[in-house]
Design an enzyme around this catalytic site. Structure first.
Site, PDB file in Angstrom:
ATOM      1  N   ASN A   1       0.818  -1.210   0.000  1.00 46.09           N
ATOM      2  CA  ASN A   1       0.000   0.000   0.000  1.00 46.09           C
ATOM      3  C   ASN A   1       0.855   1.265   0.000  1.00 46.09           C
ATOM      4  OD1 ASN A   1      -2.205   1.649   0.120  1.00 46.09           O
ATOM      5  ND2 ASN A   1      -2.907   1.004   2.133  1.00 46.09           N
TER       6      ASN A   1
ATOM      7  N   HIS B   1     -14.629  -4.394  11.408  1.00 42.03           N
ATOM      8  CA  HIS B   1     -14.247  -3.059  11.847  1.00 42.03           C
ATOM      9  C   HIS B   1     -15.476  -2.207  12.089  1.00 42.03           C
ATOM     10  CE1 HIS B   1      -9.863  -2.930  10.219  1.00 42.03           C
ATOM     11  NE2 HIS B   1     -10.180  -4.130  10.669  1.00 42.03           N
TER      12      HIS B   1
ATOM     13  N   ARG C   1     -13.637  -5.111  16.088  1.00 40.36           N
ATOM     14  CA  ARG C   1     -12.678  -4.063  16.434  1.00 40.36           C
ATOM     15  C   ARG C   1     -13.409  -2.742  16.532  1.00 40.36           C
ATOM     16  NH1 ARG C   1      -7.753  -1.733  12.738  1.00 40.36           N
ATOM     17  NH2 ARG C   1      -9.342  -0.163  12.259  1.00 40.36           N
TER      18      ARG C   1
ATOM     19  N   TYR D   1      -6.555   8.463  12.214  1.00 38.80           N
ATOM     20  CA  TYR D   1      -6.241   7.330  11.351  1.00 38.80           C
ATOM     21  C   TYR D   1      -6.867   6.052  11.924  1.00 38.80           C
ATOM     22  CZ  TYR D   1      -3.569   3.913   8.671  1.00 38.80           C
ATOM     23  OH  TYR D   1      -3.215   2.872   7.858  1.00 38.80           O
TER      24      TYR D   1
ATOM     25  N   ASP E   1      -7.070  -1.116  17.869  1.00 39.85           N
ATOM     26  CA  ASP E   1      -5.799  -0.877  17.196  1.00 39.85           C
ATOM     27  C   ASP E   1      -5.268   0.494  17.598  1.00 39.85           C
ATOM     28  OD1 ASP E   1      -3.637  -0.721  15.500  1.00 39.85           O
ATOM     29  OD2 ASP E   1      -4.745  -1.255  13.687  1.00 39.85           O
TER      30      ASP E   1
ATOM     31  N   HIS F   1      -2.324   1.639  16.399  1.00 39.70           N
ATOM     32  CA  HIS F   1      -1.593   2.110  15.221  1.00 39.70           C
ATOM     33  C   HIS F   1      -0.221   2.685  15.572  1.00 39.70           C
ATOM     34  CE1 HIS F   1      -5.771   2.153  13.447  1.00 39.70           C
ATOM     35  NE2 HIS F   1      -5.095   1.458  12.560  1.00 39.70           N
TER      36      HIS F   1
ATOM     37  N   GLU G   1      -3.774  -3.895  19.770  1.00 36.81           N
ATOM     38  CA  GLU G   1      -2.898  -4.102  18.607  1.00 36.81           C
ATOM     39  C   GLU G   1      -1.951  -2.928  18.385  1.00 36.81           C
ATOM     40  OE1 GLU G   1      -3.515  -4.178  13.750  1.00 36.81           O
ATOM     41  OE2 GLU G   1      -5.209  -4.593  15.077  1.00 36.81           O
TER      42      GLU G   1
ATOM     43  N   GLU H   1       1.690  -6.604  11.596  1.00 32.38           N
ATOM     44  CA  GLU H   1       1.158  -6.478  10.237  1.00 32.38           C
ATOM     45  C   GLU H   1       2.165  -5.840   9.291  1.00 32.38           C
ATOM     46  OE1 GLU H   1      -1.499  -2.553   9.688  1.00 32.38           O
ATOM     47  OE2 GLU H   1      -2.267  -3.894  11.233  1.00 32.38           O
TER      48      GLU H   1
ATOM     49  N   ARG I   1       0.749 -10.914  13.860  1.00 33.24           N
ATOM     50  CA  ARG I   1      -0.164 -10.463  12.816  1.00 33.24           C
ATOM     51  C   ARG I   1       0.467 -10.436  11.424  1.00 33.24           C
ATOM     52  NH1 ARG I   1      -3.087  -6.194  12.473  1.00 33.24           N
ATOM     53  NH2 ARG I   1      -4.775  -7.558  11.826  1.00 33.24           N
TER      54      ARG I   1
ATOM     55  N   HIS J   1      -3.211  -9.817   9.618  1.00 28.37           N
ATOM     56  CA  HIS J   1      -3.760  -8.590   9.039  1.00 28.37           C
ATOM     57  C   HIS J   1      -4.652  -8.946   7.853  1.00 28.37           C
ATOM     58  CE1 HIS J   1      -3.802  -4.407   7.861  1.00 28.37           C
ATOM     59  NE2 HIS J   1      -3.141  -4.621   6.737  1.00 28.37           N
TER      60      HIS J   1
ATOM     61  N   ASP K   1      -6.130  -3.259   1.918  1.00 29.71           N
ATOM     62  CA  ASP K   1      -4.918  -3.096   1.122  1.00 29.71           C
ATOM     63  C   ASP K   1      -4.288  -4.450   0.794  1.00 29.71           C
ATOM     64  OD1 ASP K   1      -4.221  -3.472   3.798  1.00 29.71           O
ATOM     65  OD2 ASP K   1      -2.365  -2.354   3.614  1.00 29.71           O
TER      66      ASP K   1
ATOM     67  N   GLU L   1      -8.338 -10.974  10.645  1.00 34.21           N
ATOM     68  CA  GLU L   1      -8.984  -9.695  10.335  1.00 34.21           C
ATOM     69  C   GLU L   1      -9.723  -9.819   9.001  1.00 34.21           C
ATOM     70  OE1 GLU L   1      -7.832  -4.955   9.975  1.00 34.21           O
ATOM     71  OE2 GLU L   1      -6.254  -6.472   9.834  1.00 34.21           O
TER      72      GLU L   1
ATOM     73  N   TRP M   1       5.511  13.495  14.020  1.00 33.91           N
ATOM     74  CA  TRP M   1       5.335  12.423  15.003  1.00 33.91           C
ATOM     75  C   TRP M   1       6.146  11.228  14.571  1.00 33.91           C
ATOM     76  CZ3 TRP M   1       3.063   7.513  14.502  1.00 33.91           C
ATOM     77  CH2 TRP M   1       2.894   6.817  15.693  1.00 33.91           C
TER      78      TRP M   1
END
Length: 403
Positions: free
Chosen positions: A37, A122, A147, A159, A210, A212, A236, A262, A283, A312, A316, A339, A403
């Site tokens: 992705n 999700h 999730r 996100y 998640d 992230h 996660e 993932e 994952r 995962h 994507d 997932e 970040w």
């Protein structure tokens, strides 16, 4: 049997996919997912310019030898581009081998260890109320695991929270969009989210979340501890895992189960996490961890330490990867969960598949191979469109910094 040709098919039915198709002199063909992705063309070029010429004339049934040749022979090992390319080849070769045996891939791997594959969906919303509504909707659809992600008050975009329902594509622009982020607001908000969600669905639905990779280890330990009353199935990607030792600090502060992997590419990315029992679920995916051949090695290592799989399965990853993953999931002894983000109707039309969903479980079907094909004529109607994942920037006293 010999490989006579191979080609890369790039298409964008709702999002970009890279598919490798391998043909043999006996008329058998196999396809593999090689989608990375936001970096799709890098893998496509790697395959076209460097890998495909090395495949012509080889016996497609010698999967292990070809895997080792592509991994070790390039000298430059590992990395997401290399491993996604190898995965495309490996998945296509397993597809051919199972078709030659006239059996679904899971039978070739050793047969099924379960009758179905538990998946999670999700549920997300702009706020807690909407997320709770979505969780209840997934429960009505039969999901046993869900999730939950929610927008955070004071943050315009978060996100992992989709713009619609059922379908979510995070690569949202021709150039990277920028999202702001506040750890403090997120840490205050998330326990409240799960307090409301757990009260709504009761004790029997598995809940997942998640992070992230957005927290430091001690922040992740705090969140995990705050979420303990709600008995999450897992938390996660709590923190970036380049430093595998960081998960030890999280482990010291919470009993919330931890999942990661993932974005891992090889067994070396998770070796210490598994051997030191710092995670509960690994994952890694078929497409980003070098295909079924390498994913089996990761799962076998994990089984020694009672770590389960939880691959995962976002959009994507193409339906080709999903079909291969479900065959793997049905077989692998230390399976945990899969997932499952549903693809759009356009994607499903380009990639006809044998897998199905019922009452919270999926099955890869009984078609020979991994059970997924590609409609090349239809795929050609959806040309590649450059799309990037967003970039987060951390808020500090009203200013934005990287970040």
């Amino acid at each position: 049997m010999k490989i006579t040709s191979a080609k890369v098919i790039i298409c964008a039915p709702s999002r970009n996919f890279v598919t490798l198709k391998i043909e043999t002199d006996e008329g058998l063909t196999g396809i593999g997912d090689a989608t990375l992705n936001g970096r799709e063309l890098a893998v496509a070029s790697y395959l076209t310019e460097h890998v495909i010429p090395c495949l012509i004339g080889r016996d497609p049934q010698q999967i292990e030898d070809i895997w080792q040749y592509l991994y070790k022979g390039a000298y430059w090992r590992r990395g997401p581009v290399t491993m996604s390319a190898i995965a495309g080849v490996d998945t296509a070769l397993w597809d051919i081998k199972a078709k030659a045996a006239n059996m679904p891939l899971y039978q070739l791997l050793g047969g099924k260890s379960r009758t179905g594959v538990m998946v999670y969906g999700h549920a997300n919303g702009k706020d807690i109320t909407q997320t709770v509504e979505e969780v209840l909707r997934y429960k009505e659809m039969g999901y046993k695991a869900i999730r939950a992600q929610s927008g955070v008050p004071g943050l315009e975009k978060v996100y992992g929270v989709g713009r619609g329902t059922m379908f979510y594509e995070p690569a949202d622009a021709d150039m990277p969009s920028e999202h702001d982020w506040s750890t403090e607001k997120y840490l205050r908000h998330t326990p409240e989210l799960f307090d409301k969600v757990r009260a709504a669905v009761g004790p029997d639905i598995h809940l997942l979340h998640d992070v992230h990779h957005r927290l430091t280890p001690i922040e992740a330990g705090r969140l995990g501890k705050d979420l303990e009353p709600y008995r999450l199935f897992w938390m996660e990607d709590a923190t970036p895992a380049e430093n595998q030792e960081a998960f030890r600090l999280i482990r010291q502060h919470t009993t919330t189960p931890l999942a990661v992997g993932e974005i891992f590419n090889t067994i070396w990315d998770c070796k210490d996490l598994i051997e030191n029992q710092l995670i509960d679920y690994i994952r890694t995916t078929v497409v980003h961890a070098g295909g079924i051949t390498h994913l089996r090695r990761i799962a076998d290592l994990a089984a020694l330490y009672q770590v389960r799989t939880g691959s995962h399965g976002a959009t994507d990853l193409s339906p080709v990867c999903m079909g291969a993953a479900l065959n793997f999931d049905l077989w692998v002894p230390n399976f945990g969960i899969q997932e499952y983000m549903r693809h759009t109707d356009e994607t499903d039309a380009v990639f006809p598949h044998a897998y199905s969903f019922k009452d919270g479980y999926m099955h890869p079907g009984e078609a020979p191979g991994h059970g997924v094909t590609i409609d090349e004529a239809l795929a050609a109607k959806y040309p590649y469109q450059r799309a990037y994942l967003p970039v987060n920037r951390l808020q500090h006293d009203g200013t934005l910094t990287n970040w």
